[in-house]
Enzyme design. Structure first.
Site, PDB file in Angstrom:
ATOM      1  N   LYS A   1       6.011   3.329  11.185  1.00 41.77           N
ATOM      2  CA  LYS A   1       6.452   4.622  10.641  1.00 41.77           C
ATOM      3  C   LYS A   1       5.252   5.439  10.168  1.00 41.77           C
ATOM      4  O   LYS A   1       5.164   6.634  10.448  1.00 41.77           O
ATOM      5  CB  LYS A   1       7.435   4.351   9.488  1.00 41.77           C
ATOM      6  CG  LYS A   1       8.055   5.574   8.887  1.00 41.77           C
ATOM      7  CD  LYS A   1       9.406   5.252   8.273  1.00 41.77           C
ATOM      8  CE  LYS A   1       9.315   4.417   7.012  1.00 41.77           C
ATOM      9  NZ  LYS A   1       8.718   5.154   5.868  1.00 41.77           N
TER      10      LYS A   1
ATOM     11  N   ARG B   1       1.766  10.266  11.360  1.00 41.13           N
ATOM     12  CA  ARG B   1       0.406  10.816  11.491  1.00 41.13           C
ATOM     13  C   ARG B   1       0.136  11.278  12.923  1.00 41.13           C
ATOM     14  O   ARG B   1      -0.548  12.279  13.141  1.00 41.13           O
ATOM     15  CB  ARG B   1      -0.614   9.765  11.043  1.00 41.13           C
ATOM     16  CG  ARG B   1      -0.622   9.589   9.502  1.00 41.13           C
ATOM     17  CD  ARG B   1      -1.148   8.231   9.105  1.00 41.13           C
ATOM     18  NE  ARG B   1      -1.348   8.077   7.675  1.00 41.13           N
ATOM     19  CZ  ARG B   1      -0.410   7.731   6.787  1.00 41.13           C
ATOM     20  NH1 ARG B   1       0.841   7.512   7.186  1.00 41.13           N
ATOM     21  NH2 ARG B   1      -0.697   7.599   5.509  1.00 41.13           N
TER      22      ARG B   1
ATOM     23  N   ASP C   1       5.657  -1.801   0.514  1.00 45.65           N
ATOM     24  CA  ASP C   1       7.036  -1.615   0.986  1.00 45.65           C
ATOM     25  C   ASP C   1       7.767  -2.939   1.206  1.00 45.65           C
ATOM     26  O   ASP C   1       8.955  -2.946   1.553  1.00 45.65           O
ATOM     27  CB  ASP C   1       7.032  -0.819   2.301  1.00 45.65           C
ATOM     28  CG  ASP C   1       6.601   0.622   2.076  1.00 45.65           C
ATOM     29  OD1 ASP C   1       6.748   1.112   0.943  1.00 45.65           O
ATOM     30  OD2 ASP C   1       6.100   1.248   3.029  1.00 45.65           O
TER      31      ASP C   1
HETATM   32  C1  S3P Z   1       2.942   5.329   3.223  1.00 45.60           C
HETATM   33  C2  S3P Z   1       2.395   4.948   2.028  1.00 45.60           C
HETATM   34  C3  S3P Z   1       3.117   4.206   0.989  1.00 45.60           C
HETATM   35  C4  S3P Z   1       4.415   3.602   1.497  1.00 45.60           C
HETATM   36  C5  S3P Z   1       5.173   4.541   2.372  1.00 45.60           C
HETATM   37  C6  S3P Z   1       4.331   4.965   3.573  1.00 45.60           C
HETATM   38  C7  S3P Z   1       2.133   6.103   4.169  1.00 45.60           C
HETATM   39  O1  S3P Z   1       3.393   5.089  -0.082  1.00 45.60           O
HETATM   40  O2  S3P Z   1       5.220   3.197   0.414  1.00 45.60           O
HETATM   41  O3  S3P Z   1       6.362   3.937   2.856  1.00 45.60           O
HETATM   42  O4  S3P Z   1       2.517   6.208   5.347  1.00 45.60           O
HETATM   43  O5  S3P Z   1       1.076   6.619   3.766  1.00 45.60           O
HETATM   44  P1  S3P Z   1       2.277   5.313  -1.224  1.00 45.60           P
HETATM   45  O6  S3P Z   1       1.008   5.486  -0.543  1.00 45.60           O
HETATM   46  O7  S3P Z   1       2.675   6.534  -1.981  1.00 45.60           O
HETATM   47  O8  S3P Z   1       2.344   4.062  -2.053  1.00 45.60           O
END
Ligand code: S3P
Length: 446
Positions: A27, A32, A325
């Site tokens: 994901k 990105r 996560d």
């Molecule tokens: C993600 C970063 C994480 C994660 C999210 C996806 C990302 O959040 O919990 O599901 O793609 O950069 P945080 O960086 O805010 O912890």
């Protein structure tokens, strides 16, 4: 704001799991790829893109901002980017659905655009704190109108932002990425200092598209990530690996059922994402990684998980960013292990798609597992016996809480019901079919 009808699901105790699957695309990398593909000049093609609702929100937003995005029948996505500084003002409100990553990263991009955008999301996303990105992006020259620093919001950007050096107050790849993406539109070098290493997919992909990104180790052990403004970004071919955060569910489901053997192919094992594997191995999990290789700048491997007797361990707070996560599913594994598992430094779980710390604790308790919350730490007292189950779990629009408790239901005496499985489609649209194909028994609760 988007609405869905709730879809209660129930999961029954299963026999051994077996099979060979490729979990859905990563994901984080998918968001990105779509964002940078839309910003770059020329064509980007993406294979393995996660076709989950979160990423489809990003696709819709980039289309609204002027990128042309199409999909082949064989699921290769083609993006005709507009070029940095050439996105167009959106006529519609950008609806980021349930996705914090889509919202926060896109705010970084929109901070660098000379127009005003409106952004919203579902009830879960509108509760999540946005000040963590609003503050630094405002310092760079963007302006926001919000109530209580939450969505919905209006954001006016500038293609000539002020570069800055910013020390992250929270370990967040989303905040780091938002600032680096804004840094593309700044006059000079923008630096983010992070005290704990978080996922580096933005850095990897920005380089891949042609930006100058450097990482310097500071004398105090922190890392400074810098991006040079106004680069020429050009379209690329991207291969998205399978998401370790989604692979985690069939993986733990296999560990919890004796005699199971499940193969998970092509899974991204970036060390900044792979804390779950290390943690489960410490708990005694039989997990084997093979065929390690590099795929489009990201390390991938095939993973085999076998039914295992797990024991309780202590997971240090420093490991949290590399498995942030995965705590809901790790907590489920801990609930079926022998002895206490202590999970330390879980403060960030309170501001995810739900207050995950509270929901994990409540859900496990209602299934007969003893748990304690002490500040930001959670102790789960597994006894080695199968938990009772038999509860209905409140999922609060959180896909990972939903999937975790369905996995628990595969190992409890009584079935586990979740109040709403509809949010699973944000990250793992074929979850129920995939898990049932491996031998779990999940049905719609009527
Ligand atoms: C993600 C970063 C994480 C994660 C999210 C996806 C990302 O959040 O919990 O599901 O793609 O950069 P945080 O960086 O805010 O912890």
């Amino acid at each position: 704001m988007s609405h869905k009808s709730p879809q209660p699901l129930v999961s029954y105790k299963s026999g051994a799991l077996s099979g060979d699957i490729v979990p859905p695309g990563d994901k984080s990398i998918s968001h990105r790829a779509v964002m940078l593909g839309g910003l770059a000049e020329g064509k980007t093609s993406v294979s393995g893109l996660l076709e989950g609702e979160d990423v489809l929100c990003t696709v819709a937003a980039l289309r609204e901002l002027g990128a042309t995005i199409t999909k082949d029948p064989d699921h290769i996505w083609h993006i005709q980017g507009v070029g940095l500084g050439k996105l167009k003002a959106p006529a519609k409100i950008l609806d980021m659905g349930n996705s914090g990553t889509a919202a926060r990263l896109l705010m970084g991009i929109l901070a660098g655009c000379d127009f005003t955008s409106r952004m919203t999301g579902d009830a879960s996303l509108c509760k999540r704190p946005m000040s963590r990105v609003i503050l630094p992006l405002t310092q760079m020259g963007a302006s926001f109108t919000t109530t209580d620093s939450r969505m919905p919001l209006h954001l006016t950007g500038s293609s000539h932002l002020k570069p800055m050096t910013y020390r992250l107050p929270v370990a967040s790849a989303q905040v780091k990425s938002a600032i680096l993406l804004a840094g593309l539109s700044a006059e000079g070098i923008t630096t983010v200092i992070e005290s704990a290493p978080t996922r580096d997919h933005s850095e990897n992909m920005l380089r891949h598209f042609g930006a100058n990104v450097t990482v310097t180790k500071q004398p105090d052990g922190t890392e400074a990530v810098s991006v040079t403004g106004h680069p020429r970004l050009s379209g690329q071919n991207i291969i998205v690996p399978a998401d370790i955060s989604s692979a985690a569910f069939p993986l733990v489901a296999a560990l919890l059922r004796p005699e199971s053997r499940v193969s998970l192919r092509n899974v991204g094992i970036n060390p900044r994402r792979a804390g779950l594997i290390e943690s489960l191995q410490e708990m005694g999990a039989k997990i084997t990684l093979s065929n390690r290789r590099d795929q489009g700048g990201e390390p991938v491997a095939d993973i085999i998980a076998e039914g295992s007797a797990l024991r309780g361990v202590t997971i240090p707070a420093e490991r949290a960013p590399s498995m942030i996560d995965e705590y809901p599913i790790l907590a489920v594994a801990a609930g079926c292990a022998t002895g206490p598992t202590r999970l330390l430094g879980l403060g960030e779980l309170r501001v995810k798609e739900s207050d995950r710390l509270a929901l994990i604790a409540e859900g496990l308790k209602s299934c007969g597992v003893k748990v304690e919350i002490d500040g930001d730490n959670l102790t789960i007292h597994g006894t080695g016996a199968q938990p009772v189950g038999g509860a209905t779990i409140a999922t609060a629009m959180d896909h990972r809480i939903a999937m975790s408790f369905l996995v628990l239901g595969g190992a409890t005496e009584q079935p586990v019901t979740i109040d709403d499985g509809s949010f699973i489609a944000t990250s793992f649209p074929a979850f129920v079919e995939t898990m049932n194909g491996l031998g779990l028994k999940i049905t719609v609760n009527r």
